[in-house]
Design an enzyme around this catalytic site. Structure first.
Site, PDB file in Angstrom:
ATOM      1  N   CYS A  53       0.830  -1.212   0.000  1.00 20.46           N
ATOM      2  CA  CYS A  53       0.000   0.000   0.000  1.00 20.46           C
ATOM      3  C   CYS A  53       0.862   1.258   0.000  1.00 20.46           C
ATOM      4  CB  CYS A  53      -0.903  -0.015   1.230  1.00 20.46           C
ATOM      5  SG  CYS A  53      -1.743   1.551   1.499  1.00 20.46           S
ATOM      6  N   CYS A  56       0.407   3.223   3.507  1.00 23.72           N
ATOM      7  CA  CYS A  56       0.777   2.682   4.820  1.00 23.72           C
ATOM      8  C   CYS A  56       2.103   3.283   5.303  1.00 23.72           C
ATOM      9  CB  CYS A  56       0.892   1.155   4.745  1.00 23.72           C
ATOM     10  SG  CYS A  56      -0.674   0.283   4.976  1.00 23.72           S
ATOM     11  N   HIS A 116      -4.310   0.307   7.806  1.00 28.10           N
ATOM     12  CA  HIS A 116      -4.805   0.016   6.460  1.00 28.10           C
ATOM     13  C   HIS A 116      -6.226  -0.538   6.467  1.00 28.10           C
ATOM     14  CE1 HIS A 116      -4.158  -0.893   2.196  1.00 28.10           C
ATOM     15  NE2 HIS A 116      -4.780  -2.029   2.409  1.00 28.10           N
ATOM     16  N   ASN A 156     -13.008  10.323  -1.526  1.00 27.27           N
ATOM     17  CA  ASN A 156     -13.606   9.357  -2.452  1.00 27.27           C
ATOM     18  C   ASN A 156     -13.476   8.019  -1.784  1.00 27.27           C
ATOM     19  OD1 ASN A 156     -14.324  10.749  -4.746  1.00 27.27           O
ATOM     20  ND2 ASN A 156     -12.296  10.538  -5.677  1.00 27.27           N
ATOM     21  N   SER A 164      -8.517   4.927  -5.368  1.00 25.79           N
ATOM     22  CA  SER A 164      -7.467   4.054  -5.876  1.00 25.79           C
ATOM     23  C   SER A 164      -6.972   3.081  -4.828  1.00 25.79           C
ATOM     24  CB  SER A 164      -6.303   4.928  -6.353  1.00 25.79           C
ATOM     25  OG  SER A 164      -5.814   5.708  -5.275  1.00 25.79           O
ATOM     26  N   HIS A 167      -7.003   2.068   1.796  1.00 28.41           N
ATOM     27  CA  HIS A 167      -6.441   2.705   2.994  1.00 28.41           C
ATOM     28  C   HIS A 167      -7.220   4.002   3.269  1.00 28.41           C
ATOM     29  CE1 HIS A 167      -2.801   3.135   5.688  1.00 28.41           C
ATOM     30  NE2 HIS A 167      -3.484   4.248   5.896  1.00 28.41           N
ATOM     31  N   HIS A 169      -8.338   7.426   3.487  1.00 31.54           N
ATOM     32  CA  HIS A 169      -7.669   8.673   3.104  1.00 31.54           C
ATOM     33  C   HIS A 169      -8.639   9.618   2.404  1.00 31.54           C
ATOM     34  CE1 HIS A 169      -7.634   6.517  -0.740  1.00 31.54           C
ATOM     35  NE2 HIS A 169      -7.420   7.672  -1.345  1.00 31.54           N
ATOM     36  N   GLN A 171      -8.584  13.735   0.218  1.00 32.48           N
ATOM     37  CA  GLN A 171      -7.742  14.610  -0.584  1.00 32.48           C
ATOM     38  C   GLN A 171      -8.081  16.073  -0.345  1.00 32.48           C
ATOM     39  OE1 GLN A 171      -6.799  13.809  -4.663  1.00 32.48           O
ATOM     40  NE2 GLN A 171      -7.926  11.887  -4.660  1.00 32.48           N
ATOM     41  N   TYR A 319     -31.181  10.488 -19.799  1.00 35.01           N
ATOM     42  CA  TYR A 319     -31.911  11.727 -19.514  1.00 35.01           C
ATOM     43  C   TYR A 319     -31.137  12.607 -18.525  1.00 35.01           C
ATOM     44  CZ  TYR A 319     -35.599  14.955 -18.286  1.00 35.01           C
ATOM     45  OH  TYR A 319     -36.310  16.094 -18.080  1.00 35.01           O
TER      46      TYR A 319
END
Ligand code: H2U
Ligand code: ZN
Length: 353
Positions: A53, A56, A116, A156, A164, A167, A169, A171, A319
């Site tokens: 990761c 980590c 993690h 996200n 992605s 873990h 997190h 932004q 639509y």
């Protein structure tokens, strides 16, 4: 015979008072959306430390930098930043139809925890409080730069949202200009304030608390509700009760209460489909242009795509791309469903034999 309009029965559109957009609501399409089995997914087991990761502690990131052995939160400059701080300024507008402006900014990644395997709902309250403090501190620090006028904090969560890495997190993207969504909210809140001399979202909250049917969970300083104009199935708005312009303005007690409400909301989310509930969430507060914007009220949006189970999600297509967003299950049904959820995380529930 003329029919009486009933928003619980008849297709209608609702206006988003915060950004001025409209959403189409089709309640007749799902009178009983909760019939049938909810598919349960087996909880994904993750190790507390993953040597592969890039978030980590102690591990190497893609850009070649190594993370320190952090023990609570950790913030670093995004190795693949969408905005760069030291670019040129300028505009090209050779015609009214072809315009561009140089944009600069700062992008960072925030690890919520060294662990993690954790997510917000299963983190300890004290650790969630540290996440709140980091959010506030980052807005203060990045927002103090004269070249930064808006700091967007977001998370996200889940692969379906394009995250992605599992873990925990979030932004930060911060810009010289104010991005489109906060700019729309700025305009609506400003217009309301000029007319009524009161912040739009404080008046909205007062009405929602009086009606009650869209309120999901509340504590001494915060309220979570499904907004009247929600587009995403289980979208919520998280609001402070007090007039607050920005995260750094929160008192210590308000920050503790925020940690509490975050845990309770995200636990309910996970319990809905017994899955790690995906969403994009983010904070909106006043611009960081050095001025006070009293028409603003701090808030967070949670936009989750899941509709009926861990695998059935809403797509914004057809639509919705060409006309306007649409929903079947009403905001009121979604709020009711979230209100019924337990605040004990499904992975921590002991089976009663
Ligand atoms: P998402 O999970 O929302 O994709 O966010 C991860 C961010 O982490 C993403 O913006 C950055 C990506 O650019 N990143 C790094 O800064 N360093 C890395 O080693 C990998 C990913
Ligand atoms: Zn990790």
């Amino acid at each position: 015979m003329t029919l009486q309009f009933d928003p619980l029965e008849h297709p209608h559109r609702r206006r988003n008072a915060l950004n001025g957009d409209w959403v189409l609501v089709s309640p007749h399409r799902t009178k009983r959306p909760w019939q049938g089995q909810v598919e349960k997914s087996t909880p994904e087991m993750r190790p507390p430390y993953d040597p592969e990761c890039y978030l980590c502690p102690g591990n190497m990131r893609v850009g070649g930098k190594r993370n320190p052995q952090f023990v609570s939160t950790f913030v670093f400059d995004n190795d693949f930043a969408a905005l760069l701080p030291d670019g040129p300024r300028g505009e090209v507008g050779s015609s009214a139809l072809l315009q561009a402006q140089a944009e600069t900014g700062v992008c960072r990644v925030i690890c919520f925890s060294p662990r993690h395997d954790l997510t917000l709902p299963v983190m300890e309250l004290g650790d969630l409080r540290r996440v709140v403090d980091v959010w506030a501190q980052q807005i203060e620090e990045i927002g103090a730069r004269p070249d930064i006028n808006y700091v967007q904090i977001f998370e996200n969560k889940g692969a379906v949202m394009g995250s992605s890495n599992p873990h925990p997190h979030g932004q930060i993207w911060s810009n010289h200009t104010i991005p489109v969504e906060p700019a729309k909210e700025d305009q609506q809140q400003r217009a309301y304030f000029e007319r009524h001399d009161r912040p739009l979202l404080l008046d909205y909250l007062a009405q929602e608390l009086e009606i009650g049917e869209r309120v999901v969970v509340q504590n001494r300083h915060w309220v979570v509700l499904v907004p009247y104009w929600a587009v995403w199935p289980f979208e919520v708005l998280l609001l402070p009760r007090r007039h607050t312009l920005s995260l750094p303005d929160l008192t210590s007690d308000e920050r503790d209460a925020l940690a509490d409400i975050l845990k309770r909301l995200t636990t309910r989310y996970d319990n809905l489909f017994e899955t790690s509930f995906p969403y994009s969430m983010g904070w909106h507060g006043q611009p960081t242009d050095g001025q006070r914007h009293p028409h603003w009220q701090l808030h967070a949006h949670f936009y989750p795509p899941l509709l009926r189970s861990a695998t059935v999600k809403k797509f914004m297509v057809g639509y919705e791309m060409l006309g306007m967003p649409q929903r079947d299950i009403t905001a009121e049904q979604a709020a009711d469903r979230l209100r019924q959820m337990s605040e004990v995380h499904y992975t921590e529930m002991t089976e009663i034999e």
